[in-house]
Design a protein around this motif. Structure first.
Motif, PDB file in Angstrom:
ATOM      1  N   ALA A 113      81.903  10.113  12.834  1.00 41.67           N
ATOM      2  CA  ALA A 113      82.562   9.465  13.951  1.00 41.67           C
ATOM      3  C   ALA A 113      82.454  10.783  14.770  1.00 41.67           C
ATOM      4  CB  ALA A 113      83.946   8.933  13.837  1.00 41.67           C
ATOM      5  N   ARG A 114      82.745  12.002  14.255  1.00 35.57           N
ATOM      6  CA  ARG A 114      83.109  13.021  15.127  1.00 35.57           C
ATOM      7  C   ARG A 114      82.102  14.265  14.533  1.00 35.57           C
ATOM      8  NH1 ARG A 114      87.346  12.980  18.453  1.00 35.57           N
ATOM      9  NH2 ARG A 114      88.870  11.243  18.249  1.00 35.57           N
ATOM     10  N   PRO A 115      80.973  14.146  14.934  1.00 36.21           N
ATOM     11  CA  PRO A 115      79.823  15.239  14.576  1.00 36.21           C
ATOM     12  C   PRO A 115      80.253  16.597  15.207  1.00 36.21           C
ATOM     13  CG  PRO A 115      78.859  13.922  15.835  1.00 36.21           C
ATOM     14  CD  PRO A 115      80.056  13.373  15.557  1.00 36.21           C
ATOM     15  N   GLY A 116      79.542  17.652  14.523  1.00 33.21           N
ATOM     16  CA  GLY A 116      80.043  19.057  15.479  1.00 33.21           C
ATOM     17  C   GLY A 116      79.457  18.974  16.845  1.00 33.21           C
ATOM     18  N   ARG A 117      79.432  20.233  17.507  1.00 32.35           N
ATOM     19  CA  ARG A 117      79.065  20.405  18.758  1.00 32.35           C
ATOM     20  C   ARG A 117      77.552  20.366  18.947  1.00 32.35           C
ATOM     21  NH1 ARG A 117      82.097  22.535  22.245  1.00 32.35           N
ATOM     22  NH2 ARG A 117      80.220  23.948  23.283  1.00 32.35           N
ATOM     23  N   ILE A 118      77.203  20.082  19.968  1.00 28.16           N
ATOM     24  CA  ILE A 118      75.737  19.920  20.366  1.00 28.16           C
ATOM     25  C   ILE A 118      75.569  20.910  21.465  1.00 28.16           C
ATOM     26  CG2 ILE A 118      73.834  18.455  21.511  1.00 28.16           C
ATOM     27  CD1 ILE A 118      74.164  17.823  18.605  1.00 28.16           C
ATOM     28  N   GLY A 119      74.303  21.775  21.588  1.00 25.28           N
ATOM     29  CA  GLY A 119      74.227  22.689  22.467  1.00 25.28           C
ATOM     30  C   GLY A 119      73.815  21.775  23.706  1.00 25.28           C
ATOM     31  N   GLY A 120      74.484  22.245  24.806  1.00 27.40           N
ATOM     32  CA  GLY A 120      74.215  21.685  26.175  1.00 27.40           C
ATOM     33  C   GLY A 120      75.280  20.466  26.498  1.00 27.40           C
ATOM     34  N   GLY A 121      75.628  20.000  25.355  1.00 28.82           N
ATOM     35  CA  GLY A 121      76.659  18.741  25.675  1.00 28.82           C
ATOM     36  C   GLY A 121      76.148  17.391  25.273  1.00 28.82           C
ATOM     37  N   TRP A 122      76.950  16.417  24.928  1.00 31.48           N
ATOM     38  CA  TRP A 122      76.576  15.083  24.759  1.00 31.48           C
ATOM     39  C   TRP A 122      75.972  14.446  25.788  1.00 31.48           C
ATOM     40  CZ3 TRP A 122      75.854  14.037  19.729  1.00 31.48           C
ATOM     41  CH2 TRP A 122      76.863  14.722  18.891  1.00 31.48           C
ATOM     42  N   PRO A 123      76.571  14.511  26.905  1.00 27.84           N
ATOM     43  CA  PRO A 123      75.786  13.653  28.186  1.00 27.84           C
ATOM     44  C   PRO A 123      74.293  14.123  28.288  1.00 27.84           C
ATOM     45  CG  PRO A 123      78.039  14.473  28.797  1.00 27.84           C
ATOM     46  CD  PRO A 123      77.700  15.232  27.558  1.00 27.84           C
ATOM     47  N   ALA A 124      74.124  15.659  27.963  1.00 34.21           N
ATOM     48  CA  ALA A 124      72.765  15.722  28.111  1.00 34.21           C
ATOM     49  C   ALA A 124      71.989  15.420  27.333  1.00 34.21           C
ATOM     50  CB  ALA A 124      72.439  17.553  28.259  1.00 34.21           C
ATOM     51  N   LEU A 125      72.331  15.447  25.990  1.00 39.00           N
ATOM     52  CA  LEU A 125      71.432  14.603  24.657  1.00 39.00           C
ATOM     53  C   LEU A 125      71.324  13.305  25.099  1.00 39.00           C
ATOM     54  CD1 LEU A 125      70.136  15.069  22.165  1.00 39.00           C
ATOM     55  CD2 LEU A 125      72.462  14.634  20.980  1.00 39.00           C
ATOM     56  N   ALA A 126      72.554  12.417  25.452  1.00 39.29           N
ATOM     57  CA  ALA A 126      72.066  11.109  25.609  1.00 39.29           C
ATOM     58  C   ALA A 126      71.095  11.060  26.758  1.00 39.29           C
ATOM     59  CB  ALA A 126      73.497  10.485  26.128  1.00 39.29           C
ATOM     60  N   LYS A 127      71.080  11.732  27.880  1.00 42.39           N
ATOM     61  CA  LYS A 127      70.016  11.690  28.833  1.00 42.39           C
ATOM     62  C   LYS A 127      68.625  12.021  28.238  1.00 42.39           C
ATOM     63  CE  LYS A 127      68.696  13.304  33.456  1.00 42.39           C
ATOM     64  NZ  LYS A 127      68.969  13.959  34.536  1.00 42.39           N
ATOM     65  N   LEU A 128      68.444  12.776  27.393  1.00 41.26           N
ATOM     66  CA  LEU A 128      67.205  13.226  26.849  1.00 41.26           C
ATOM     67  C   LEU A 128      66.683  12.178  26.021  1.00 41.26           C
ATOM     68  CD1 LEU A 128      66.334  16.815  25.568  1.00 41.26           C
ATOM     69  CD2 LEU A 128      65.973  14.969  23.949  1.00 41.26           C
ATOM     70  N   LEU A 129      67.818  11.356  25.149  1.00 41.69           N
ATOM     71  CA  LEU A 129      67.131  10.253  24.280  1.00 41.69           C
ATOM     72  C   LEU A 129      66.410   9.106  25.149  1.00 41.69           C
ATOM     73  CD1 LEU A 129      70.381  10.009  22.057  1.00 41.69           C
ATOM     74  CD2 LEU A 129      68.014  10.880  21.452  1.00 41.69           C
ATOM     75  N   PHE A 130      67.054   8.965  26.386  1.00 39.90           N
ATOM     76  CA  PHE A 130      66.616   7.679  27.227  1.00 39.90           C
ATOM     77  C   PHE A 130      65.812   7.975  28.281  1.00 39.90           C
ATOM     78  CE2 PHE A 130      70.640   6.712  24.760  1.00 39.90           C
ATOM     79  CZ  PHE A 130      70.010   5.787  23.940  1.00 39.90           C
TER      80      PHE A 130
END
Length: 291
Positions: A113-130
């Motif tokens: 439920a609470r993974p570690g940090r992601i470079g660039g932040g979670w909003p950026a990763l979500a945008k990259l996914l979709f």
């Protein structure tokens, strides 16, 4: 009085009254304290009530199967909802849609439920996914991608031998027809794990590779390096994408997001049957990420 957008979002939960759910900075509703309303609210500093509660919002979006477009709308309703989205909801969306990829990128053994940090932040990763960023050079606009597939096997094809120890996920190319062009354009994107400690970044910094003056990362807005200009674009990337030799370019930003485009080679029927890569490591990746 509530704005129409915020009232609609708060009514997503049928058991929460829209007006009663309006919480002030101390957690109480608008009618709490000294006015003779309903029950007595105990003000708790920093705690959101009703639909503004993080757990309630998580349940709402879980019921919506973590619809990224709905989350984009909600994050624009108010600063408070945007803060909750950035702190919790984008992360939960990523974990829900791409658990193995998130676990690998965040360094956890499994998607928790609470993974570690992601470079660039979670909003950026979500945008990259979709979101496919398109190809500016071919006048292809960005758009939500209905289905995307990310693979670390593809990512290895984008790493030069000197950087083979890095972990990189890259999507299959999103194909676009271009008016007046004989070939299609493929747009693709990807993300490094732990880019700050990666061999790729170390090489770019050690060789003083210049940052591009006119290109920014479409996912986090950071400055980028050109991998082709830095000599870090291996021929295996063209083969993996099915691109014409020398007609590929891609960039990596200082946060570790990759984006690029290529002109796709037209395959004969025999090449289509036998020329595609197949690697057993692909089974370790998530299935297609669907919008």
């Amino acid at each position: 009085m509530l704005a129409d957008g915020e009232r609609s979002v708060r009514l997503l939960c049928g058991n929460v009254d829209a007006d009663a759910a309006v919480a002030g900075p101390w957690g109480g509703g608008e009618g709490d304290g000294g006015g003779g309303g309903g029950g007595i609210a105990v003000p708790i500093r920093g705690v959101n009530a009703g639909i503004m509660d993080e757990q309630v919002l998580s349940l709402v979006f879980r019921a919506l199967n973590w619809d990224p477009q709905a989350l984009c709308v909600v994050a624009r309703v108010s600063r408070r909802l945007r803060a909750v989205a950035e702190r919790v909801l984008w992360r939960e969306l990523c974990v829900s849609r791409a658990p193995r990829m998130v676990a690998a990128l965040s360094g956890t053994n499994e998607a928790v439920a609470r993974p570690g940090r992601i470079g660039g932040g979670w909003p950026a990763l979500a945008k990259l996914l979709f979101f496919c960023c398109g190809a500016a050079g071919a006048a292809v606009p960005g758009h939500f991608a209905p289905v995307s597939r990310f693979s670390k096997t593809s990512g290895r094809s984008f790493l030069s031998r000197r950087c083979a120890g890095d972990l990189l996920y890259v999507s299959d190319p999103c194909e676009h027809a271009v008016a007046g062009a004989a070939d299609d354009v493929g747009a693709y994107r990807g993300v490094f794990r732990g880019f700050m400690r990666s061999l790729t970044r170390a090489f770019l910094v050690a060789h003083r590779a210049p940052l591009e003056p006119r290109v920014r990362c479409p996912y986090c807005g950071a400055r980028v390096w050109s991998m082709t200009a830095a000599g870090l674009a291996p021929r295996s990337a063209c083969r993996r994408l099915g691109a014409n030799e020398g007609r590929l370019q891609y960039f990596v930003c200082v946060s570790g997001h990759l984006h690029g485009s290529c002109w796709l080679a037209r395959l004969s029927s025999s090449e289509g049957e036998h020329g595609a890569d197949s690697d057993s490591d692909d089974k370790e990746d998530d299935g297609p990420v669907k919008l």
